[in-house]
Design an enzyme around this catalytic site. Structure first.
Site, short mmCIF file in Angstrom:
data_model
loop_
_atom_site.label_atom_id
_atom_site.label_comp_id
_atom_site.label_asym_id
_atom_site.label_seq_id
_atom_site.Cartn_x
_atom_site.Cartn_y
_atom_site.Cartn_z
N GLU A 112 43.29 43.65 21.16
CA GLU A 112 43.24 44.71 22.17
C GLU A 112 43.08 46.08 21.52
OE1 GLU A 112 43.64 47.04 25.69
OE2 GLU A 112 42.80 45.09 25.15
N HIS A 115 39.60 46.69 20.13
CA HIS A 115 38.70 47.02 21.24
C HIS A 115 38.84 48.49 21.62
CE1 HIS A 115 37.68 46.97 25.70
NE2 HIS A 115 36.55 46.70 25.08
N HIS A 186 35.32 47.51 35.41
CA HIS A 186 35.24 47.87 34.00
C HIS A 186 34.06 47.18 33.33
CE1 HIS A 186 36.66 49.64 30.38
NE2 HIS A 186 37.11 48.53 29.83
N HIS A 293 29.13 32.09 43.04
CA HIS A 293 28.40 32.48 41.83
C HIS A 293 27.27 31.50 41.54
CE1 HIS A 293 27.63 34.36 38.03
NE2 HIS A 293 27.98 33.30 37.33
N HIS A 351 27.54 34.04 27.47
CA HIS A 351 27.10 34.24 28.84
C HIS A 351 27.16 35.72 29.21
CE1 HIS A 351 25.88 32.44 32.57
NE2 HIS A 351 26.87 32.99 33.26
#
Length: 391
Positions: A112, A115, A186, A293, A351
């Protein structure tokens, strides 16, 4: 941590300094590569490099989310009030001893925080890019006709404002405990940031813009909108952990149309794992999210097939058609792999990378094409008369 300590700005200055230090490497590389060039070349090189690093940041953000590291440090912008997990060893160890698998562990805290460091460095690069854009605009005579600016500095300014919005979304992701609507926004915001940077890095010269029919241009816009919708649905699947609602393909739970609960599944304003009524999110709601989806993917693939067929008839745009075919195939393979291989991390990150590549390809196409102006009917009607008078 208690709710009063979710935002602790004490390490903000150290975080900003660390972001500047990380950004020095890319900045030094750009300056070394363009020291003999002009300001335009330096700005373009910095924009392209920032675009590349932002793409990497989107992938690392997906890695952070998919490894459940989003709450690896449960406050913002630091980690238990420190600028790194090193200063929060005792707090992390105490949390990990209570829940050994997380959400707070030493490994997840580092994921985290890395990032956040990378996001801060990208913000520094975009700040420098904005300053250089305005400097170049002044050198060119404030956009005068004698020295027209190729890209308006307002593009970079909007990009800087948007990266600040992204930072706010990142903070809300932590303080609101992975609220699905915020996490989805986000991700979409990161892809919008990619599109903004691509619009500045890849804007073609006027003589390289391809005039296409209005029908093809409309098809491109429609497919782009479908892609945004499908990416939003994919983000909703991921943030609600609905990938594993179906473990077979092309059926789901052994049926073509399983039991689904759309009312709870697409209630946007709700915490993670909670339904519209405040109770636990029903499994049928996760199934509805997953199947929507899939249906969106079929619609988008149909639109892409149509667009590729039209682009293949334009010699200057055939490579874009080939790129769209490649990205579509990549997305199908990685998407199916997520289902039948029990959501492997590599396929899931890949993906997200495919979605980002699709956004970049469609942005490039929108920049490279324009609607060709048909000859006005009145002009065609008066042309023979003008020719006769001239003779």
């Amino acid at each position: 941590m208690d709710s009063a300590a979710l935002v602790n700005l004490e390490p903000l200055a150290r975080m900003a300094l660390l972001g500047c230090v990380i950004a020095l490497g890319p900045l030094a590389w750009v300056w070394a590569r363009t020291r003999s060039g002009d300001g335009r070349g330096r700005l373009r090189a910095l924009t392209v490099l920032t675009l590349f690093l932002t793409f990497d940041l989107v992938l690392f953000g997906a890695f952070t989310r998919l490894t459940d590291s989003g709450l690896g440090c449960p406050d913002w912008p630091g980690c238990y009030g420190s600028a790194s997990p090193l200063g929060a060893r005792d707090e992390i160890q105490a949390a990990q001893s209570v829940l050994p698998t997380g959400p707070v562990t030493h490994g997840k805290a580092w994921v985290e925080m890395v990032h956040r460091y990378l996001a801060t460095a990208v913000g520094v690069l975009i700040t420098v890019m904005t300053l250089l854009s305005w400097q170049q605009w002044r050198r060119d005579g404030r956009g005068s006709s004698e020295a027209p600016t190729r890209v308006s500095p307002w593009w970079a300014t909007v990009t800087l404002l948007w990266v600040c919005v992204q930072g706010a979304f990142g903070a809300f992701t932590v303080t609101l405990k992975l609220y699905p609507a915020i996490v989805t926004a986000h991700l979409l915001g990161g892809l919008a940031l990619l599109a903004l940077l691509a619009a500045q890095a890849w804007r073609p010269a006027a003589d390289r813009v391809v005039g296409v029919s209005s029908a093809l241009r409309r098809s491109l816009v429609i497919v782009s909108l479908l892609a945004v919708l499908q990416i939003a649905l994919g983000a909703w699947v991921s943030t609600n952990y609905a990938v594993l609602a179906c473990s077979d393909f092309p059926t789901c739970q052994g049926r073509w149309w399983p039991t689904m609960d759309f009312e709870h599944g697409f209630a946007v304003l709700r915490p993670l794992g909670v339904g519209k009524d405040g109770a636990w999110l029903p499994f049928a709601a996760l199934t509805a999210i997953h199947m929507t989806h899939r249906l969106g993917a079929l619609l988008l693939l149909g639109g892409l097939a149509w667009l590729v067929w039209r682009l293949a008839r334009e010699p200057a745009l055939r490579r874009y058609a080939a790129g769209l075919v490649g990205v579509a195939a990549w997305q199908v393979v990685t998407g199916v792999s997520n289902v039948v291989l029990d959501w492997p991390l590599l396929a899931a990150v890949a993906h997200t990378g495919g979605a980002a590549a699709l956004v970049l390809l469609l942005t490039a196409l929108l920049l490279r094409t324009t609607s060709a102006r048909p000859v006005a009917a009145s002009s065609r009607a008066t042309a023979p008369l003008v020719a006769r008078r001239a003779s």
